[in-house]
Design an enzyme around this catalytic site. Sequence first.
Site, PDB file in Angstrom:
ATOM      1  N   ARG A   1      -6.407 -44.444-131.799  1.00 47.77           N
ATOM      2  CA  ARG A   1      -7.626 -43.928-132.449  1.00 47.77           C
ATOM      3  C   ARG A   1      -7.279 -42.891-133.524  1.00 47.77           C
ATOM      4  O   ARG A   1      -8.049 -42.674-134.461  1.00 47.77           O
ATOM      5  CB  ARG A   1      -8.529 -43.308-131.372  1.00 47.77           C
ATOM      6  CG  ARG A   1      -9.998 -43.389-131.692  1.00 47.77           C
ATOM      7  CD  ARG A   1     -10.835 -42.672-130.651  1.00 47.77           C
ATOM      8  NE  ARG A   1     -11.062 -43.447-129.455  1.00 47.77           N
ATOM      9  CZ  ARG A   1     -10.755 -43.033-128.216  1.00 47.77           C
ATOM     10  NH1 ARG A   1     -10.194 -41.859-128.009  1.00 47.77           N
ATOM     11  NH2 ARG A   1     -10.993 -43.796-127.175  1.00 47.77           N
TER      12      ARG A   1
ATOM     13  N   ASP B   1     -18.942 -24.553-144.845  1.00 47.20           N
ATOM     14  CA  ASP B   1     -18.925 -25.854-145.519  1.00 47.20           C
ATOM     15  C   ASP B   1     -18.434 -25.576-146.937  1.00 47.20           C
ATOM     16  O   ASP B   1     -19.157 -25.012-147.762  1.00 47.20           O
ATOM     17  CB  ASP B   1     -20.331 -26.459-145.522  1.00 47.20           C
ATOM     18  CG  ASP B   1     -20.373 -27.833-146.205  1.00 47.20           C
ATOM     19  OD1 ASP B   1     -19.463 -28.138-147.012  1.00 47.20           O
ATOM     20  OD2 ASP B   1     -21.329 -28.592-145.956  1.00 47.20           O
TER      21      ASP B   1
ATOM     22  N   LYS C   1     -16.361 -36.200-151.082  1.00 48.74           N
ATOM     23  CA  LYS C   1     -16.725 -35.736-152.418  1.00 48.74           C
ATOM     24  C   LYS C   1     -15.473 -35.605-153.286  1.00 48.74           C
ATOM     25  O   LYS C   1     -15.009 -36.575-153.845  1.00 48.74           O
ATOM     26  CB  LYS C   1     -17.512 -34.420-152.310  1.00 48.74           C
ATOM     27  CG  LYS C   1     -18.726 -34.526-151.368  1.00 48.74           C
ATOM     28  CD  LYS C   1     -19.850 -35.371-151.924  1.00 48.74           C
ATOM     29  CE  LYS C   1     -20.910 -35.770-150.908  1.00 48.74           C
ATOM     30  NZ  LYS C   1     -21.594 -34.693-150.222  1.00 48.74           N
TER      31      LYS C   1
ATOM     32  N   TYR D   1     -26.871 -27.537-146.363  1.00 50.65           N
ATOM     33  CA  TYR D   1     -27.002 -28.988-146.579  1.00 50.65           C
ATOM     34  C   TYR D   1     -28.008 -29.575-145.569  1.00 50.65           C
ATOM     35  O   TYR D   1     -27.932 -29.293-144.371  1.00 50.65           O
ATOM     36  CB  TYR D   1     -25.609 -29.593-146.376  1.00 50.65           C
ATOM     37  CG  TYR D   1     -25.468 -31.062-146.552  1.00 50.65           C
ATOM     38  CD1 TYR D   1     -25.779 -31.680-147.753  1.00 50.65           C
ATOM     39  CD2 TYR D   1     -24.972 -31.840-145.510  1.00 50.65           C
ATOM     40  CE1 TYR D   1     -25.608 -33.040-147.907  1.00 50.65           C
ATOM     41  CE2 TYR D   1     -24.798 -33.204-145.660  1.00 50.65           C
ATOM     42  CZ  TYR D   1     -25.123 -33.799-146.858  1.00 50.65           C
ATOM     43  OH  TYR D   1     -24.953 -35.141-146.999  1.00 50.65           O
TER      44      TYR D   1
HETATM   45  C1  LIG Z   1     -22.135 -34.705-148.933  1.00 44.15           C
HETATM   46  C2  LIG Z   1     -22.064 -33.417-148.210  1.00 44.15           C
HETATM   47  C3  LIG Z   1     -21.770 -33.383-146.859  1.00 44.15           C
HETATM   48  C4  LIG Z   1     -21.649 -34.621-146.024  1.00 44.15           C
HETATM   49  O1  LIG Z   1     -20.657 -35.500-146.350  1.00 44.15           O
HETATM   50  P1  LIG Z   1     -20.752 -37.043-145.946  1.00 44.15           P
HETATM   51  O2  LIG Z   1     -19.358 -37.516-145.994  1.00 44.15           O
HETATM   52  O3  LIG Z   1     -21.642 -37.695-146.947  1.00 44.15           O
HETATM   53  O4  LIG Z   1     -21.332 -37.105-144.564  1.00 44.15           O
HETATM   54  C5  LIG Z   1     -21.663 -32.140-146.257  1.00 44.15           C
HETATM   55  N1  LIG Z   1     -21.850 -31.011-146.942  1.00 44.15           N
HETATM   56  C6  LIG Z   1     -22.137 -31.000-148.251  1.00 44.15           C
HETATM   57  C7  LIG Z   1     -22.335 -29.711-148.951  1.00 44.15           C
HETATM   58  C8  LIG Z   1     -22.270 -32.197-148.924  1.00 44.15           C
HETATM   59  O5  LIG Z   1     -22.611 -32.207-150.217  1.00 44.15           O
END
Ligand SMILES: *Cc1c(COP(=O)(O)O)cnc(C)c1O
Length: 391
Positions: free
Chosen positions: A54, A180, A205, A107
């Site tokens: 995994r 985050d 991102k 978020y």
């Molecule tokens: C897009 C995003 C996430 C989540 O990412 P995913 O891979 O789409 O689940 C978390 N925090 C921020 C600030 C984001 O822009």
Amino acid sequence: MDETTRLIRAGAPAHSHGPAPVTTVSPMIQKGSTVLLPNAAALYDDTAYVTYGRGGLVAHNALKEGLCALEGACSISLYPSGVAALTGAMLAVLKAGDEILVVDNIYKPTRRFCDEVLGRYGVATRYFDPRLSPEALLDMASPATRLIVLESPGSLTFEMQDLAAIAALARARGILTLADNTWGAGLIYKPLAHGIDISVQALTKYVGGHSDVFMGSAAASDPVIGQLLEDGILNLGWACAPEDAYTMLRGLRTLEVRMTRQGQSGLQIAEWLSQQPEVLQVLHPALPGCPDHDLWARDYSGACGLFGFILTPAPEAAVNALLDELKLFGLGFSWGGFESLAISCDHQLPNRSLLQTYDGPVMRLHIGLESPEDLIEDLRAGLDAFNRARA
Ligand SMILES: *Cc1c(COP(=O)(O)O)cnc(C)c1O
């Protein structure tokens, strides 16, 4: 080694000098598959062997090594999306009866998780103003407060927090901090170096960078927290495909050049927008004169391509006319990829607990790798359509 060099070398195999074994620049991709152990004793020796497929395969480990170098971390936990990283990290350190303090511009899916899931398991959430002083924030803490969840800058309205000051005050009270850091991507801002306990980012991102893979990471510099995160992965069953880990590592190799270019183009376009008569205010902490610029200048080594702006007051139809006129900007909620994107934000702002009013419609742009001059031309055409629609 310079960061540029580290992000190329981390997790890469040593150079081979003979004909065998074959060594390649990029890691081998194994399928998520059954791991075969060499002997009976190895079956139950998970200190020396990966015993189940995994996680821990070649591409996973190469990516983790690369991300450790990026974040300055001792451990990296991988999740199949950014949201999974946020929820997985929170579940790993929280228990019933705990309380968490969460920044109000968080978020949206993180907020939904706090309200709809954590609440059911006996974890209470209180939201705080993103511009609350660190001292006033810690004054909100109670003996039950276990974790402070931060996001700086916020991904719609770009308020920043002083993460270093909050982390220091929280640590003195025995409270954990989680940031985050998707905007900083571990490159232009390194939360662990500022005392944050858990640095989370949506690798989807900027690290991925090509809008073709989802993944998230949680980085820690304390091995005890790193182990809690890994236990959480095991307990919840998260797994990432080795193919995705490979794709993510490929993105990491070019993160620095993409992000530098996108940050520069973003600033050029933000500066241009600030001079357009239809724009009341630009929300970009790296642009001089914008809110929180001092905090950005103190802590960041660059910018990414994501920022906001406020239009002069107009009905939603005019905002939609602007967006519908754009030819180079896609209309989509993600960011960090090579392509430019635009959204309107007003539908999302009423989700917040501490409502703030803006003097006009709030917009968000993600600047990709296209020529900034072409993007400016596209935006000017959009603003012209905005004017026609509100006339
Ligand atoms: C897009 C995003 C996430 C989540 O990412 P995913 O891979 O789409 O689940 C978390 N925090 C921020 C600030 C984001 O822009």
